[in-house]
Design a protein around this motif. Structure first.
Motif, PDB file in Angstrom:
ATOM      1  N   VAL A   1       0.292  -1.022  -0.532  1.00  0.00           N
ATOM      2  CA  VAL A   1      -0.340  -0.003   0.562  1.00  0.00           C
ATOM      3  C   VAL A   1       0.730   1.367  -0.061  1.00  0.00           C
ATOM      4  O   VAL A   1       1.744   1.445   0.388  1.00  0.00           O
ATOM      5  CB  VAL A   1      -0.760  -0.525   1.015  1.00  0.00           C
ATOM      6  CG1 VAL A   1      -0.477   0.282   2.719  1.00  0.00           C
ATOM      7  CG2 VAL A   1      -2.128   1.311   1.366  1.00  0.00           C
ATOM      8  N   ILE A   2       0.652   1.840  -0.348  1.00  0.00           N
ATOM      9  CA  ILE A   2       1.290   3.862  -0.626  1.00  0.00           C
ATOM     10  C   ILE A   2       0.190   4.487   0.264  1.00  0.00           C
ATOM     11  O   ILE A   2      -1.010   4.882  -0.047  1.00  0.00           O
ATOM     12  CB  ILE A   2       1.201   4.015  -1.976  1.00  0.00           C
ATOM     13  CG1 ILE A   2       2.445   3.330  -2.776  1.00  0.00           C
ATOM     14  CG2 ILE A   2       1.610   5.289  -2.166  1.00  0.00           C
ATOM     15  CD1 ILE A   2       2.574   2.960  -4.173  1.00  0.00           C
ATOM     16  N   HIS A   3       0.858   5.378   0.935  1.00  0.00           N
ATOM     17  CA  HIS A   3       0.026   6.396   2.058  1.00  0.00           C
ATOM     18  C   HIS A   3       0.172   7.675   1.903  1.00  0.00           C
ATOM     19  O   HIS A   3       1.981   8.064   2.435  1.00  0.00           O
ATOM     20  CB  HIS A   3      -0.323   5.787   3.383  1.00  0.00           C
ATOM     21  CG  HIS A   3      -0.784   6.173   4.380  1.00  0.00           C
ATOM     22  ND1 HIS A   3      -0.438   6.587   5.856  1.00  0.00           N
ATOM     23  CD2 HIS A   3      -1.730   7.461   3.661  1.00  0.00           C
ATOM     24  CE1 HIS A   3      -1.375   7.071   5.809  1.00  0.00           C
ATOM     25  NE2 HIS A   3      -2.142   7.886   5.028  1.00  0.00           N
TER      26      HIS A   3
ATOM     27  N   VAL B   1      -3.838   5.335  -0.223  1.00  0.00           N
ATOM     28  CA  VAL B   1      -4.613   6.307   0.743  1.00  0.00           C
ATOM     29  C   VAL B   1      -3.998   7.272   0.550  1.00  0.00           C
ATOM     30  O   VAL B   1      -2.753   7.891   0.378  1.00  0.00           O
ATOM     31  CB  VAL B   1      -4.520   5.281   1.607  1.00  0.00           C
ATOM     32  CG1 VAL B   1      -5.014   6.070   3.003  1.00  0.00           C
ATOM     33  CG2 VAL B   1      -4.905   3.849   2.098  1.00  0.00           C
ATOM     34  N   VAL B   2      -4.937   8.515   1.185  1.00  0.00           N
ATOM     35  CA  VAL B   2      -4.750  10.003   1.273  1.00  0.00           C
ATOM     36  C   VAL B   2      -5.112  10.027   2.245  1.00  0.00           C
ATOM     37  O   VAL B   2      -5.949  10.020   2.462  1.00  0.00           O
ATOM     38  CB  VAL B   2      -5.363  10.254  -0.036  1.00  0.00           C
ATOM     39  CG1 VAL B   2      -4.878  12.141   0.143  1.00  0.00           C
ATOM     40  CG2 VAL B   2      -4.886  10.226  -1.830  1.00  0.00           C
TER      41      VAL B   2
ATOM     42  N   LYS C   1      -7.549  15.815  -8.239  1.00  0.00           N
ATOM     43  CA  LYS C   1      -6.766  14.610  -8.790  1.00  0.00           C
ATOM     44  C   LYS C   1      -6.785  13.567  -7.640  1.00  0.00           C
ATOM     45  O   LYS C   1      -6.423  12.242  -8.081  1.00  0.00           O
ATOM     46  CB  LYS C   1      -5.852  15.579  -9.321  1.00  0.00           C
ATOM     47  CG  LYS C   1      -4.411  14.336 -10.168  1.00  0.00           C
ATOM     48  CD  LYS C   1      -3.586  15.335 -10.783  1.00  0.00           C
ATOM     49  CE  LYS C   1      -2.583  14.426 -11.697  1.00  0.00           C
ATOM     50  NZ  LYS C   1      -3.473  13.689 -12.618  1.00  0.00           N
ATOM     51  N   ALA C   2      -5.971  14.552  -6.714  1.00  0.00           N
ATOM     52  CA  ALA C   2      -5.318  13.046  -5.188  1.00  0.00           C
ATOM     53  C   ALA C   2      -6.629  12.394  -4.691  1.00  0.00           C
ATOM     54  O   ALA C   2      -6.844  10.936  -4.753  1.00  0.00           O
ATOM     55  CB  ALA C   2      -5.082  13.858  -4.311  1.00  0.00           C
ATOM     56  N   TYR C   3      -7.993  12.610  -4.698  1.00  0.00           N
ATOM     57  CA  TYR C   3      -9.026  11.788  -4.065  1.00  0.00           C
ATOM     58  C   TYR C   3      -9.679  11.254  -5.065  1.00  0.00           C
ATOM     59  O   TYR C   3     -10.170  10.193  -4.842  1.00  0.00           O
ATOM     60  CB  TYR C   3     -10.297  13.075  -3.665  1.00  0.00           C
ATOM     61  CG  TYR C   3      -9.825  13.924  -2.504  1.00  0.00           C
ATOM     62  CD1 TYR C   3      -8.523  13.396  -2.465  1.00  0.00           C
ATOM     63  CD2 TYR C   3     -10.131  14.849  -2.434  1.00  0.00           C
ATOM     64  CE1 TYR C   3      -8.100  14.480  -0.782  1.00  0.00           C
ATOM     65  CE2 TYR C   3      -9.987  15.869  -1.634  1.00  0.00           C
ATOM     66  CZ  TYR C   3      -9.005  15.733  -0.693  1.00  0.00           C
ATOM     67  OH  TYR C   3      -8.449  16.621   0.764  1.00  0.00           O
ATOM     68  N   LYS C   4     -10.015  11.684  -6.121  1.00  0.00           N
ATOM     69  CA  LYS C   4      -9.886  10.311  -7.438  1.00  0.00           C
ATOM     70  C   LYS C   4      -9.022   8.870  -7.487  1.00  0.00           C
ATOM     71  O   LYS C   4      -9.968   8.690  -8.057  1.00  0.00           O
ATOM     72  CB  LYS C   4      -9.830  11.090  -8.928  1.00  0.00           C
ATOM     73  CG  LYS C   4     -10.316  10.688  -9.978  1.00  0.00           C
ATOM     74  CD  LYS C   4     -10.435  11.618 -11.461  1.00  0.00           C
ATOM     75  CE  LYS C   4     -10.451  10.493 -12.343  1.00  0.00           C
ATOM     76  NZ  LYS C   4     -11.070  11.365 -13.854  1.00  0.00           N
TER      77      LYS C   4
END
Length: 375
Positions: free
Chosen positions: A101-103, A125-126, A150-153
């Motif tokens: 996972v990338i956070h 995940v953001v 862009k981040a949330y999409k």
């Protein structure tokens, strides 16, 4: 589980708060059994003196891959920064293996990091902390709106650090965010038993910017304790409002009782909290408010405004929650705290804070979230 944490910086002796939230969470994830690496892309301007280039090292059990470039920009250089981050990601994968996972933290960095989701199809995940988004969408710049979108999409899940920020993201970006609060560094901010002293000291900490309400606090303090030499206020921080604040202090002729201190690292900040009698911050907006839980962890009761983050955790057991920009309420709360600070169960204030915001508790919450996404 292997986790890559994407950050805008790493805390150093010279810049102790740079990337501190991200590093705290990385350490917490490692502490509960995850294999954690930080990918740091530091593009601050040349005014932030540091070494430039690529660095690979380990700090507090976390492997760090850092690229430092004096760009001073990011919003309009997104494709360039994404190419740099892809290269950094490939270096990290070659060294420690592919992540589960990338956070990424903050929409600005997450917009850059979204390229990793697109190119490598790793769960993404953001976590959002930014006060820029903690307002009506009409008050957010068009460019910041586009970066956040862009981040949330591209995110499999969005996390916020308070319920107020989660509500704003829902209204502004139609995002259903999970709330996982920030961490208190229990290794630094430990409980100390206090006894009343000749001078009662309020402590206030934050960036010296208008949104933190320090001007308002100084005015309220002067109204509350103009003739009471037994009360003082220490304000700790750095920022563009510092000279103006000092001018206000001088105007009230209270420079002997309202002291402006420079930004300090956690070791010195711990001592300031532990020497204080109560904490106060009259913010106009907070996405969370880490300084409150730091102060509470040492046993300080607090005064906070109902401005977002503090509304999640300030209550009658640990302090007073007052309206934003309400001078009478702030003056009354200052006087009330001066008279009643030692009636709070300060050990309980500390223990409940540590239990709720400990690295182990937050690390486990994030780990469970990641597992759910991977499954």
């Amino acid at each position: 589980m292997k986790v890559f944490v994407i950050s805008k910086g790493m805390p150093t002796e010279k810049y102790p708060l740079n990337g501190i939230f991200e590093f705290d969470q990385a350490k917490a994830l490692a502490k509960v059994g995850n294999d954690v690496a930080m990918l740091v892309i530091d593009f601050r301007s040349r005014s932030y003196k540091r070494k430039y280039g690529f660095f690979e090292y380990e700090k507090d059990g976390v492997k760090v891959f850092e690229l430092s470039l004096p760009l001073g920009i990011y919003r309009r250089a997104l494709p360039i920064l994404q190419r740099f981050l892809v290269k950094l990601y490939k270096k990290a994968v070659k060294s420690v293996g592919k992540p589960d996972v990338i956070h990424a933290h903050f929409y600005s960095i997450a917009a850059i990091a979204s390229v990793l989701k697109q190119k490598f199809d790793v769960p993404f995940v953001v976590t959002e902390h930014s006060s820029k988004l903690n307002r009506n969408i009409k008050e957010i710049s068009e460019l910041d709106v586009k970066l956040a979108q862009k981040a949330y999409k591209n995110a499999d899940r969005v996390v916020t650090v308070s319920n107020a920020l989660a509500q704003n993201l829902k209204e502004n970006f139609v995002v259903d965010a999970v709330v996982i609060h920030n961490i208190v560094d229990v290794a630094h901010f430990q409980y100390v038993k206090r006894t009343p002293k000749d001078v009662f000291t309020f402590v206030s900490v934050g960036n010296i910017i208008k949104i933190k309400g320090f001007d308002f606090l100084i005015e309220a303090f002067a109204d509350a304790f103009n003739d009471d030499k037994s009360v003082s206020l220490k304000i700790v921080g750095a920022g563009p409002e510092r000279e103006r604040l000092q001018a206000i202090v001088n105007q009230y002729d209270m420079s002997d009782r309202i002291i402006l201190l420079n930004e300090v690292g956690r070791d010195k900040l711990k001592d300031i909290y532990q020497d204080g009698d109560a904490f106060v911050l009259a913010s106009r907006s907070e996405t969370f408010g880490v300084v409150f839980i730091e102060a509470m962890a040492t046993g300080l009761p607090v005064i906070a405004t109902d401005c977002g983050g503090p509304s999640d955790f300030v209550n009658e057991k640990n302090g007073y929650l007052i309206p934003v920009d309400d001078k009478k309420s702030l003056v009354d709360a200052l006087v009330k705290m001066r008279n009643n600070a030692y009636s709070f169960n300060t050990l309980e204030v500390s223990e409940l804070t540590v239990k709720q915001f400990s690295p182990e508790n937050i690390g486990n919450a994030l780990t469970n979230l990641f597992r759910g996404i991977i499954r």
